[in-house]
Every structure is written in structure tokens, then in C-alpha cells.
Design a protein around this motif. Structure first.
Motif, short mmCIF file in Angstrom:
data_model
loop_
_atom_site.label_atom_id
_atom_site.label_comp_id
_atom_site.label_asym_id
_atom_site.label_seq_id
_atom_site.Cartn_x
_atom_site.Cartn_y
_atom_site.Cartn_z
N TYR A 149 0.82 -1.21 0.00
CA TYR A 149 0.00 0.00 0.00
C TYR A 149 0.86 1.26 0.00
N VAL A 150 1.90 1.28 0.82
CA VAL A 150 2.72 2.49 0.93
C VAL A 150 4.06 2.39 0.20
N ILE B 258 -0.60 8.88 5.56
CA ILE B 258 -0.16 9.34 4.23
C ILE B 258 -0.47 10.83 4.07
#
Length: 79
Positions: free
Chosen positions: A17-18, A57
């Protein structure tokens, strides 16, 4: 009132995801600079809230933008 939908995901999904490596994620978790894991009795893996990861984020983007503004001011002052 808007209903907030959240999902718990494993660390392996966080890595995708990151796009940060496992060693770095472990480091920033240990330093308290990332989302705290959620531990559920009887489940072998720590889980993470997608909403909290998204907030993290957003925070990183804000830091980037604040730093960008500071750099612009410093460059202007140097001219």
C-alpha cells in the motif's frame, strides 16, 4: 451522517500500500512514527487500520508541503 468504512489489513498489505520496505516500516513503527498495530487475541498477525494508514499518508503530504514552502522562502531570501 456519513458512515465511515474501515478495514483491517496485515503488514504485508501495508508494504504494498505504501511501497516502503519491511525493514523501514518496522523502524518507523518502533519509533512511533507510523500507525500503531492492532493485536487481536488468537490471531497471529498484527493488523492495521486502512483509515489510519490513509491519515498517515495525508500527514506525510502535509509535511512535504510545509517543507516545500520553507525551502521556497529560504531560496527567496538567498537571492
Amino acid at each position: 451522517m456519513e458512515k465511515i468504512v474501515d478495514k483491517l489489513i496485515k503488514k504485508v498489505e501495508i508494504l504494498e500500500y505504501v511501497c516502503i520496505g519491511e525493514t523501514k516500516i518496522d523502524e518507523i513503527i518502533k519509533d512511533g512514527k507510523f500507525v500503531k498495530p492492532i493485536f487481536i487475541d488468537g490471531f497471529a498477525h498484527a493488523l492495521y487500520s486502512v483509515n489510519e494508514v490513509q491519515e498517515w499518508i495525508k500527514l506525510q503530504k502535509q509535511k512535504r508541503d510545509e517543507n516545500s514552502d520553507v525551502i521556497k522562502v529560504v531560496k527567496k531570501q538567498q537571492k
